[in-house]
Design an enzyme around this catalytic site. Structure first.
Site, PDB file in Angstrom:
ATOM      1  N   ARG A  63      47.581  29.929  39.879  1.00 55.88           N
ATOM      2  CA  ARG A  63      46.928  31.180  40.302  1.00 55.88           C
ATOM      3  C   ARG A  63      45.614  30.888  41.024  1.00 55.88           C
ATOM      4  O   ARG A  63      45.278  31.559  41.995  1.00 55.88           O
ATOM      5  CB  ARG A  63      46.667  32.079  39.075  1.00 55.88           C
ATOM      6  CG  ARG A  63      47.945  32.733  38.563  1.00 55.88           C
ATOM      7  CD  ARG A  63      47.791  33.254  37.148  1.00 55.88           C
ATOM      8  NE  ARG A  63      46.820  34.319  37.016  1.00 55.88           N
ATOM      9  CZ  ARG A  63      46.222  34.640  35.856  1.00 55.88           C
ATOM     10  NH1 ARG A  63      46.490  33.965  34.759  1.00 55.88           N
ATOM     11  NH2 ARG A  63      45.384  35.630  35.816  1.00 55.88           N
ATOM     12  N   ARG A 122      44.882  41.082  48.151  1.00 58.53           N
ATOM     13  CA  ARG A 122      44.852  39.651  47.820  1.00 58.53           C
ATOM     14  C   ARG A 122      45.272  38.777  48.987  1.00 58.53           C
ATOM     15  O   ARG A 122      45.268  37.549  48.859  1.00 58.53           O
ATOM     16  CB  ARG A 122      45.803  39.389  46.654  1.00 58.53           C
ATOM     17  CG  ARG A 122      45.120  39.216  45.287  1.00 58.53           C
ATOM     18  CD  ARG A 122      46.209  39.107  44.271  1.00 58.53           C
ATOM     19  NE  ARG A 122      45.882  38.421  43.061  1.00 58.53           N
ATOM     20  CZ  ARG A 122      45.596  39.045  41.914  1.00 58.53           C
ATOM     21  NH1 ARG A 122      45.536  40.349  41.868  1.00 58.53           N
ATOM     22  NH2 ARG A 122      45.396  38.346  40.824  1.00 58.53           N
ATOM     23  N   ARG A 143      48.212  36.840  27.667  1.00 63.59           N
ATOM     24  CA  ARG A 143      49.042  37.173  28.820  1.00 63.59           C
ATOM     25  C   ARG A 143      49.990  36.027  29.145  1.00 63.59           C
ATOM     26  O   ARG A 143      49.617  34.863  29.035  1.00 63.59           O
ATOM     27  CB  ARG A 143      48.153  37.450  30.032  1.00 63.59           C
ATOM     28  CG  ARG A 143      47.763  38.907  30.164  1.00 63.59           C
ATOM     29  CD  ARG A 143      46.764  39.152  31.263  1.00 63.59           C
ATOM     30  NE  ARG A 143      47.110  38.561  32.556  1.00 63.59           N
ATOM     31  CZ  ARG A 143      46.464  38.827  33.684  1.00 63.59           C
ATOM     32  NH1 ARG A 143      45.438  39.673  33.673  1.00 63.59           N
ATOM     33  NH2 ARG A 143      46.811  38.250  34.808  1.00 63.59           N
TER      34      ARG A 143
END
Ligand code: AMP
Length: 214
Positions: free
Chosen positions: A171, A88, A160
């Site tokens: 995010r 990432r 979640r």
């Protein structure tokens, strides 16, 4: 086949991974899943990762690299693997390449799935996941037959902790600033394929298969 699924949260990496591992008989390695399992089990690793995950931030590189490379040494990765959510950052990608080179391997293909921000927000905020088998649903676009219950295994569906509006926005920002540079990284390596993630999951899968071969 050594593969990477790249793309923002909500692009459908997990959904496509589930199909790909069945077709290509390779294991899916999701660093996010490994962290969630550790959080559930209350391990030290889980406690460390949770601090970052709840805010939608990246877990520190060294910790993730250790987890991912340890997993890649397991026997089932001998004939290939599908990385989902790792690497990432460019640093993670460089360390992964070093690790693979040391073991006489390389990444064969990076599949970069793109979806617009607005669509990602809708998908993630409405996402529900089965606690038992990990199958994913969407409260509007793909609801289960019975609310809160998994169609395939009867498990409980949950949201979640990081699928709320604020965390999702963060995010996506984190993806754009820290993970998107990987597109250039793999473009230079010459092994990236770009996939439109907004054409429906069957069409996305068909495109992936056309890139990888039947
Ligand atoms: P995911 O299930 O892939 O959406 O990952 C959930 C969260 O786990 C991310 O928002 C990060 O906090 C953490 N995470 C998973 N994979 C990585 C990674 N390769 N590098 C840093 N953090 C990660």
């Amino acid at each position: 086949m050594n593969l990477i699924l790249l793309g923002p949260p909500g692009a459908g990496k997990g959904t496509q991974a589930a199909r790909m591992i069945e077709k290509y008989k390779i294991p899916q390695i999701s660093t996010g899943d490994i962290f969630r399992k550790n959080i559930k089990e209350g391990t030290e690793l889980g406690k460390k990762a949770q601090e970052y995950m709840n805010k939608g931030e990246l877990v520190p590189d060294d910790l993730v690299i250790e987890i991912a490379t340890t997993r890649l040494l397991e026997d089932d990765c001998k004939n290939g693997f599908l990385l989902d959510g790792f690497p990432r950052t460019v640093y993670q990608a460089e360390k992964l390449d070093e690790f693979l080179a040391k073991h006489g391997k390389k990444i064969d293909k990076v599949l970069d799935i793109a979806v617009e921000k607005e669509e990602l927000m809708t998908r993630l905020i409405g996402r529900r996941v089965c606690r038992s088998c990990g199958a994913t649903y969407h409260i509007v676009n793909m609801p289960p037959k019975k609310e809160g219950v998994c169609d395939s295994c009867g498990g409980e569906l949950y949201q979640r902790a990081d699928d709320n509006k604020e965390t999702v926005e963060n995010r996506i920002d984190v993806y754009n600033s820290q993970t998107k540079p990987l597109v250039d990284y793999y473009e230079k390596a010459g092994n990236i394929a770009h996939i439109d993630g907004a054409i429906g999951l069957e069409n996305v899968f068909a495109h992936i298969v056309s890139v990888l071969g039947a």
